[in-house]
Design a protein around this motif. Structure first.
Motif, PDB file in Angstrom:
ATOM      1  N   ALA A   1      -6.820  17.990 -32.112  1.00 21.09           N
ATOM      2  CA  ALA A   1      -5.395  18.312 -32.059  1.00 21.09           C
ATOM      3  C   ALA A   1      -4.548  17.100 -32.434  1.00 21.09           C
ATOM      4  N   ALA A   2      -5.052  15.904 -32.139  1.00 22.66           N
ATOM      5  CA  ALA A   2      -4.296  14.690 -32.445  1.00 22.66           C
ATOM      6  C   ALA A   2      -4.156  14.473 -33.946  1.00 22.66           C
ATOM      7  N   ILE A   3      -5.077  15.007 -34.731  1.00 19.31           N
ATOM      8  CA  ILE A   3      -4.993  14.783 -36.173  1.00 19.31           C
ATOM      9  C   ILE A   3      -4.234  15.889 -36.897  1.00 19.31           C
ATOM     10  N   GLN A   4      -3.787  16.883 -36.161  1.00 20.32           N
ATOM     11  CA  GLN A   4      -3.039  17.960 -36.792  1.00 20.32           C
ATOM     12  C   GLN A   4      -1.649  17.455 -37.180  1.00 20.32           C
ATOM     13  N   ASN A   5      -1.113  17.945 -38.246  1.00 19.79           N
ATOM     14  CA  ASN A   5       0.194  17.524 -38.720  1.00 19.79           C
ATOM     15  C   ASN A   5       1.257  18.441 -38.126  1.00 19.79           C
ATOM     16  N   VAL A   6       1.662  18.121 -36.900  1.00 20.99           N
ATOM     17  CA  VAL A   6       2.637  18.940 -36.187  1.00 20.99           C
ATOM     18  C   VAL A   6       3.995  18.905 -36.882  1.00 20.99           C
ATOM     19  N   TYR A   7       4.365  17.747 -37.395  1.00 20.56           N
ATOM     20  CA  TYR A   7       5.648  17.618 -38.068  1.00 20.56           C
ATOM     21  C   TYR A   7       5.750  18.579 -39.247  1.00 20.56           C
ATOM     22  N   ALA A   8       4.686  18.691 -40.030  1.00 20.82           N
ATOM     23  CA  ALA A   8       4.695  19.598 -41.181  1.00 20.82           C
ATOM     24  C   ALA A   8       4.766  21.047 -40.721  1.00 20.82           C
TER      25      ALA A   8
ATOM     26  N   VAL B   1       8.670  29.931 -37.959  1.00 18.70           N
ATOM     27  CA  VAL B   1       7.570  30.847 -37.659  1.00 18.70           C
ATOM     28  C   VAL B   1       6.466  30.131 -36.888  1.00 18.70           C
ATOM     29  N   ALA B   2       6.119  28.915 -37.308  1.00 20.44           N
ATOM     30  CA  ALA B   2       5.075  28.164 -36.619  1.00 20.44           C
ATOM     31  C   ALA B   2       5.489  27.839 -35.193  1.00 20.44           C
ATOM     32  N   LEU B   3       6.741  27.443 -35.018  1.00 17.68           N
ATOM     33  CA  LEU B   3       7.245  27.133 -33.682  1.00 17.68           C
ATOM     34  C   LEU B   3       7.277  28.387 -32.813  1.00 17.68           C
ATOM     35  N   ALA B   4       7.731  29.509 -33.380  1.00 15.47           N
ATOM     36  CA  ALA B   4       7.785  30.768 -32.626  1.00 15.47           C
ATOM     37  C   ALA B   4       6.380  31.231 -32.240  1.00 15.47           C
TER      38      ALA B   4
ATOM     39  N   ALA C   1       2.524  32.229 -28.063  1.00 16.55           N
ATOM     40  CA  ALA C   1       1.158  32.094 -27.534  1.00 16.55           C
ATOM     41  C   ALA C   1       1.176  31.469 -26.144  1.00 16.55           C
ATOM     42  N   THR C   2       2.037  30.488 -25.938  1.00 19.01           N
ATOM     43  CA  THR C   2       2.135  29.847 -24.629  1.00 19.01           C
ATOM     44  C   THR C   2       2.669  30.818 -23.580  1.00 19.01           C
ATOM     45  N   VAL C   3       3.701  31.564 -23.920  1.00 20.67           N
ATOM     46  CA  VAL C   3       4.292  32.515 -22.969  1.00 20.67           C
ATOM     47  C   VAL C   3       3.287  33.614 -22.621  1.00 20.67           C
ATOM     48  N   VAL C   4       2.598  34.139 -23.619  1.00 17.76           N
ATOM     49  CA  VAL C   4       1.600  35.193 -23.362  1.00 17.76           C
ATOM     50  C   VAL C   4       0.470  34.646 -22.487  1.00 17.76           C
TER      51      VAL C   4
END
Length: 143
Positions: free
Chosen positions: A79-86, A93-96, A101-104
């Motif tokens: 997870a640390a190497i994922q490009n969250v900023y991109a 859509v990615a943020l939603a 997923a967190t709420v569910v």
């Protein structure tokens, strides 16, 4: 026999990676979608099935347990190497999807906690008394 546990993990992760790649292609994403997660689900299903059939020797189970302990640090590193900023910059859509997923997941906790029959709680842990400690010391000298 520990090697068999590692082999079961390797086979599960390989199958999970293939499933993740296929799922990524079906969704039109140029990435592995959930391959490690699918691999861990397959490993859990495989070890549960082998344990129920009585075909999971203790050394093999130790090999699987070793890698289960390694799973969380590996996922954190991945997870640390994922490009969250991109991902966030690509659109809402990615943020939603992450928020949904967190709420569910949080909403499922009360439902999942009701699965299974209630059992008796574990007994309270008692502090050892001086008498118990001296008895243990006496037993240790007699051996």
């Amino acid at each position: 026999m520990i090697l068999y546990g590692v082999a079961a993990l390797a086979a599960s992760v390989l199958a999970g990676t293939i499933i993740g790649e296929i799922l990524g292609q079906l969704l039109g994403v140029d990435a592995n979608v959930g391959g490690v997660g699918f691999g861990m689900i397959l490993l859990i299903a495989l070890t549960t099935w082998l344990r129920s059939k009585g075909k999971l020797p203790a050394p093999t189970e130790h090999g699987v347990l070793f890698w289960n302990a390694m799973y969380i640090p590996i996922v954190v590193a991945m997870a640390a190497i994922q490009n969250v900023y991109a991902a966030v910059g690509a659109g809402p859509v990615a943020l939603a999807a992450g928020v949904a997923a967190t709420v569910v997941s949080l909403a499922m906790v009360p439902l999942l906690s009701k699965i299974g029959a209630p059992s008796e709680p574990l007994p309270d842990v008692e502090e050892p008394t001086e008498e118990a400690e001296s008895a243990e010391a006496t037993e240790g000298r007699g051996r």
